[in-house]
Enzyme design. Structure first.
Site, PDB file in Angstrom:
ATOM      1  N   ASP A 160       5.633  11.764  11.707  1.00  0.00           N
ATOM      2  CA  ASP A 160       6.037  10.386  12.014  1.00  0.00           C
ATOM      3  C   ASP A 160       5.462   9.938  13.364  1.00  0.00           C
ATOM      4  OD1 ASP A 160       7.312   7.979  11.525  1.00  0.00           O
ATOM      5  OD2 ASP A 160       9.220   8.631  12.404  1.00  0.00           O
ATOM      6  N   HIS A 207      -2.844   5.868  11.257  1.00  0.00           N
ATOM      7  CA  HIS A 207      -2.815   6.709  10.050  1.00  0.00           C
ATOM      8  C   HIS A 207      -4.089   7.554   9.948  1.00  0.00           C
ATOM      9  CE1 HIS A 207       0.867   4.892   8.906  1.00  0.00           C
ATOM     10  NE2 HIS A 207       0.364   3.709   8.599  1.00  0.00           N
ATOM     11  N   SER A 221       6.920   8.402   1.691  1.00  0.00           N
ATOM     12  CA  SER A 221       8.250   8.544   1.092  1.00  0.00           C
ATOM     13  C   SER A 221       8.437   7.529  -0.031  1.00  0.00           C
ATOM     14  CB  SER A 221       9.327   8.338   2.159  1.00  0.00           C
ATOM     15  OG  SER A 221       9.472   6.965   2.456  1.00  0.00           O
ATOM     16  N   SER A 222       9.444   7.784  -0.854  1.00  0.00           N
ATOM     17  CA  SER A 222       9.720   6.842  -1.951  1.00  0.00           C
ATOM     18  C   SER A 222      10.171   5.490  -1.395  1.00  0.00           C
ATOM     19  CB  SER A 222      10.760   7.431  -2.910  1.00  0.00           C
ATOM     20  OG  SER A 222      11.821   8.039  -2.211  1.00  0.00           O
ATOM     21  N   GLU A 223      10.535   5.461  -0.118  1.00  0.00           N
ATOM     22  CA  GLU A 223      10.941   4.193   0.518  1.00  0.00           C
ATOM     23  C   GLU A 223       9.770   3.492   1.220  1.00  0.00           C
ATOM     24  OE1 GLU A 223      12.886   7.102   0.867  1.00  0.00           O
ATOM     25  OE2 GLU A 223      14.080   6.308  -0.793  1.00  0.00           O
ATOM     26  N   LEU A 240      -3.267  29.762   2.640  1.00  0.00           N
ATOM     27  CA  LEU A 240      -2.130  28.878   2.928  1.00  0.00           C
ATOM     28  C   LEU A 240      -1.827  27.961   1.746  1.00  0.00           C
ATOM     29  CD1 LEU A 240      -0.265  27.656   5.297  1.00  0.00           C
ATOM     30  CD2 LEU A 240      -2.020  25.891   5.441  1.00  0.00           C
ATOM     31  N   SER A 300      15.272  10.998   6.685  1.00  0.00           N
ATOM     32  CA  SER A 300      14.510  10.006   5.913  1.00  0.00           C
ATOM     33  C   SER A 300      14.243  10.477   4.473  1.00  0.00           C
ATOM     34  CB  SER A 300      13.184   9.682   6.613  1.00  0.00           C
ATOM     35  OG  SER A 300      13.440   9.175   7.907  1.00  0.00           O
ATOM     36  N   GLU A 326      15.965  25.554  10.038  1.00  0.00           N
ATOM     37  CA  GLU A 326      16.123  25.225  11.457  1.00  0.00           C
ATOM     38  C   GLU A 326      15.411  23.900  11.728  1.00  0.00           C
ATOM     39  OE1 GLU A 326      17.959  27.086  13.485  1.00  0.00           O
ATOM     40  OE2 GLU A 326      18.323  28.576  11.918  1.00  0.00           O
TER      41      GLU A 326
HETATM   42  C1  IPE Z   1       9.239   9.247   7.039  1.00  0.00           C
HETATM   43  O1  IPE Z   1       8.861   8.374   8.052  1.00  0.00           O
HETATM   44  C2  IPE Z   1       8.186   9.291   5.983  1.00  0.00           C
HETATM   45  C3  IPE Z   1       6.900   9.852   6.372  1.00  0.00           C
HETATM   46  C4  IPE Z   1       6.568  10.346   7.529  1.00  0.00           C
HETATM   47  C5  IPE Z   1       5.908   9.866   5.340  1.00  0.00           C
HETATM   48  P1  IPE Z   1       9.347   6.874   8.085  1.00  0.00           P
HETATM   49  O2  IPE Z   1       8.704   6.266   9.285  1.00  0.00           O
HETATM   50  O3  IPE Z   1       9.091   6.216   6.780  1.00  0.00           O
HETATM   51  O4  IPE Z   1      10.908   7.031   8.272  1.00  0.00           O
HETATM   52  P2  IPE Z   1      12.000   5.960   8.733  1.00  0.00           P
HETATM   53  O5  IPE Z   1      11.803   4.742   7.876  1.00  0.00           O
HETATM   54  O6  IPE Z   1      11.739   5.660  10.179  1.00  0.00           O
HETATM   55  O7  IPE Z   1      13.310   6.636   8.536  1.00  0.00           O
HETATM   56  C1  IPE Z   2       4.264   8.030   9.634  1.00  0.00           C
HETATM   57  O1  IPE Z   2       4.025   7.166  10.670  1.00  0.00           O
HETATM   58  C2  IPE Z   2       3.329   7.817   8.465  1.00  0.00           C
HETATM   59  C3  IPE Z   2       3.955   7.248   7.270  1.00  0.00           C
HETATM   60  C4  IPE Z   2       5.204   6.930   7.135  1.00  0.00           C
HETATM   61  C5  IPE Z   2       3.087   7.022   6.150  1.00  0.00           C
HETATM   62  P1  IPE Z   2       4.672   5.720  10.722  1.00  0.00           P
HETATM   63  O2  IPE Z   2       3.737   4.762  10.050  1.00  0.00           O
HETATM   64  O3  IPE Z   2       6.044   5.741  10.181  1.00  0.00           O
HETATM   65  O4  IPE Z   2       4.679   5.452  12.285  1.00  0.00           O
HETATM   66  P2  IPE Z   2       5.829   4.723  13.113  1.00  0.00           P
HETATM   67  O5  IPE Z   2       7.103   5.450  12.834  1.00  0.00           O
HETATM   68  O6  IPE Z   2       5.855   3.300  12.668  1.00  0.00           O
HETATM   69  O7  IPE Z   2       5.379   4.882  14.530  1.00  0.00           O
HETATM   70 MG    MG Z   3       7.873   6.047  11.035  1.00  0.00          MG
END
Ligand code: IPE
Ligand code: IPE
Ligand code: MG
Length: 247
Positions: A20, A37, A65-67, A131, A196, A207
């Site tokens: 993240d 990204h 994520s699915s969201e 791996l 998340s 852990e």
């Molecule tokens: C979790 O990160 C999903 C991924 C890293 C792929 P998000 O950025 O989507 O999580 P929330 O929305 O802050 O909880």
């Molecule tokens: C994680 O980084 C990557 C995905 C969720 C695909 P974010 O895009 O969530 O980055 P922030 O959390 O907005 O900084």
């Molecule tokens: Mg994020």
């Protein structure tokens, strides 16, 4: 589940990561989120190589994520394109390094082209012995558990299973990652202390390590810091500290 105190718990067998912070990394540099990204893919390449050198058996990373479909359409399409190009670019190198690549999540919602790339990459690397790299894409822990329940429901309907036969082991065998050791170490970059919807069932005894470092800044030294932190943990799995010390 491994029996506490009976094997070397110092190096985690299975590490799971929420990558993240890509968006914030880009914003800090006044660059579009897409740049974050892309930088995140470079970080993943380095961490995969490093994890392999540390003799970690499996690395499961949360890529989408699915969201995440709730993000602006433009960002979703940038991410989907990046999956396709990264897969095409990286798979040869991964294969040469004996990495076995697999995906978890509901891939049916992805464009056909991406589904094909995923299938090809999995087939190409299927017999590799190094791996295990598992990419969670359109993955959600609730989806995973619901999916397992649906499968068990189907078995009951067809008379192959009775409700009384459902136990934790059977449930687990229908969930993602069932053929891997349970995750030992969870790492979330980017500072948020939440799950998340990642691997809800599988991380019951994992852990949990959180760092403010944004994913594109995360490097092998940071990873080693997490491993060192892990090696200091006493995993009790419900037992007392004294029981663990006695082995
Ligand atoms: C979790 O990160 C999903 C991924 C890293 C792929 P998000 O950025 O989507 O999580 P929330 O929305 O802050 O909880
Ligand atoms: C994680 O980084 C990557 C995905 C969720 C695909 P974010 O895009 O969530 O980055 P922030 O959390 O907005 O900084
Ligand atoms: Mg994020």
């Amino acid at each position: 589940m491994r029996v506490p105190g009976q094997d070397n718990q110092k190096i985690p067998h299975h590490v799971v990561i929420i990558m993240d912070g890509n968006g914030r990394w880009a914003r800090k540099r006044n660059r579009p989120r897409a740049a974050g990204h892309r930088a995140g893919v470079n970080t993943l390449r380095k961490i995969v190589e490093h994890a392999a050198s540390r003799e970690i058996q499996a690395l499961t990373v949360y890529a989408f994520s699915s969201e995440n479909w709730r993000r602006p359409g433009k960002e979703v399409s940038v991410l989907l394109k990046l999956f396709v190009t990264s897969l095409q670019r990286e798979v040869r190198n991964l294969n040469e390094n004996q990495v076995r690549l697999q995906f978890i999540g509901d891939r049916e919602r992805f464009p056909e082209k991406l589904q094909q790339s995923i299938k090809k990459a999995e087939a190409l690397t299927a017999t590799n012995t190094g791996l295990r790299l598992i990419v969670a894409a359109n993955y959600g822990g609730r989806w995973d558990i619901t999916n397992a329940c649906r499968q068990l429901g189907g078995l009951i309907e067809s008379g192959k299973l009775t409700p009384a036969q459902i136990d934790e082991e059977l449930m687990q065998s229908h969930l993602s990652l069932s053929e891997l050791p349970e995750p030992d170490l969870f790492i979330r970059t980017g500072g948020e202390k939440r799950l998340s919807n990642y691997l809800l069932w599988q991380i019951a005894y994992t852990e949990l390590y959180f760092t403010d470092c944004l994913w594109p800044d995360f490097n092998p030294d940071h990873f080693d810091t997490a491993l060192a932190w892990f090696s200091e943990r006493q995993r009790r799995f419900g037992q007392t500290s004294e029981q663990i010390k006695q082995g």
